[in-house]
Design an enzyme around this catalytic site. Sequence first.
Site, PDB file in Angstrom:
ATOM      1  N   GLU A 187       0.821  -1.210   0.000  1.00 46.85           N
ATOM      2  CA  GLU A 187       0.000   0.000   0.000  1.00 46.85           C
ATOM      3  C   GLU A 187       0.856   1.261   0.000  1.00 46.85           C
ATOM      4  OE1 GLU A 187      -3.108   0.376  -0.546  1.00 46.85           O
ATOM      5  OE2 GLU A 187      -3.497  -1.767  -0.624  1.00 46.85           O
ATOM      6  N   CYS A 207     -12.900   1.885 -16.504  1.00 45.65           N
ATOM      7  CA  CYS A 207     -13.268   3.301 -16.394  1.00 45.65           C
ATOM      8  C   CYS A 207     -11.999   4.136 -16.367  1.00 45.65           C
ATOM      9  CB  CYS A 207     -14.102   3.533 -15.132  1.00 45.65           C
ATOM     10  SG  CYS A 207     -14.891   5.151 -15.053  1.00 45.65           S
ATOM     11  N   CYS A 215     -17.519   1.632 -21.481  1.00 39.97           N
ATOM     12  CA  CYS A 215     -18.798   1.488 -20.765  1.00 39.97           C
ATOM     13  C   CYS A 215     -19.516   0.182 -21.100  1.00 39.97           C
ATOM     14  CB  CYS A 215     -19.712   2.674 -21.072  1.00 39.97           C
ATOM     15  SG  CYS A 215     -18.996   4.263 -20.622  1.00 39.97           S
ATOM     16  N   CYS A 264     -18.785  -2.214 -18.396  1.00 44.41           N
ATOM     17  CA  CYS A 264     -18.699  -1.685 -17.029  1.00 44.41           C
ATOM     18  C   CYS A 264     -19.908  -2.077 -16.184  1.00 44.41           C
ATOM     19  CB  CYS A 264     -18.578  -0.166 -17.049  1.00 44.41           C
ATOM     20  SG  CYS A 264     -18.387   0.534 -15.392  1.00 44.41           S
ATOM     21  N   CYS A 266     -24.725   5.089 -14.395  1.00 45.30           N
ATOM     22  CA  CYS A 266     -23.682   6.116 -14.561  1.00 45.30           C
ATOM     23  C   CYS A 266     -24.185   7.326 -15.348  1.00 45.30           C
ATOM     24  CB  CYS A 266     -22.467   5.512 -15.256  1.00 45.30           C
ATOM     25  SG  CYS A 266     -21.109   6.686 -15.402  1.00 45.30           S
TER      26      CYS A 266
END
Length: 322
Positions: free
Chosen positions: A40, A187, A194, A197, A203
């Site tokens: 991370e 995205c 799309c 997605c 959206c």
Amino acid sequence: MQKKSIKQIHQKLHHWYAQYGRHDLPWRHTEDPYHIYISEIMLQQTQVKTVLERYYFPFLEQFPSLTALANAPLDEVLKAWEGLGYYTRAKNLHHCANAAKPTLPTTFDSLVQLPGIGENTASAICAFAYKQPLAVMEANVKRILSRIFALKTPQKVQLQQLANQLLDKENPYDYNQAIMDIGSMVCTVKSPDCAVCPYASICLAREQNDFDYPEKKKKTVPTREDIIMIESQDNAVYMRQREGKFLHGLWGFESMKEGYEEMTYLGTVTQSYTHFTYKAKVYHDNAPKQKDRFFTKKEIAQLALSGVDKKVIKLLEKNKIL
DNA sequence: CATGCGTGGTT
DNA sequence: TAACCAAGCAT
């Protein structure tokens, strides 16, 4: 938003993730909080490819546990971080290791108090290492949420609320990994796809065919000019360890503003950073006043150096000063 | 909330 | 190829 539609989104997302997710990432194949923590921190503002191919495995091999990291000299940690950038991350890692050894805390509140661990990283560690139902909120997620709800200039609190609403609290690990994968693979900033997605049905950006969310602010990149002075003695050069925030802890050369006219001009080095372009003229003084800390080529190889200073070293080798 | 902080990938 | 920006944080 209706609970029913959220549940449908979760199903679509889960299905997409099972088929197309980046399941090969090594930090998705460990339950060790330390390994997840290291990934991370490395991944902050840093591309997956860089971390994966150059830093994650060597770092964990050199520092296999939180305690091993704590017991190592800071300079070794910095050397392992060389080239990765944002060097206070390395300093904070070392600090946290000493503060938290032998194991990391297990709550958001205690994690977020540690230096270098902000809200996003604390959420990520909680979700990925401890399977706690917290929503990560990094660049991919911000872009996805901003597009779904057509938010040009979203407020932090607003995004966090939306993220919390959309989170699959039953499967926070997969949900968070999946939404980040959607951000980086579907995205995307420039060409969102799309058609595949999971969020397409809700959206607003897709509906409007406008994907400029959140709105980008354009800035001019200034040039920062500098004079670098090299003092040498018997094929060794004077170097010092930086203390400020810029290139913190890395070894480098002295800058100066005047008095270089009588010295030998060796060449110019440039480096582009996110917020400015750096351009430095390098001068050589072979009658140094510095008395100590001259480093040979072999000794320099052990020090952590920035990209600029590596270019300076090359210039010195070319001029047979090193 | 805006800005500074590194380096390299991508278009 | 110049411009954008990537699993953000501290101040």
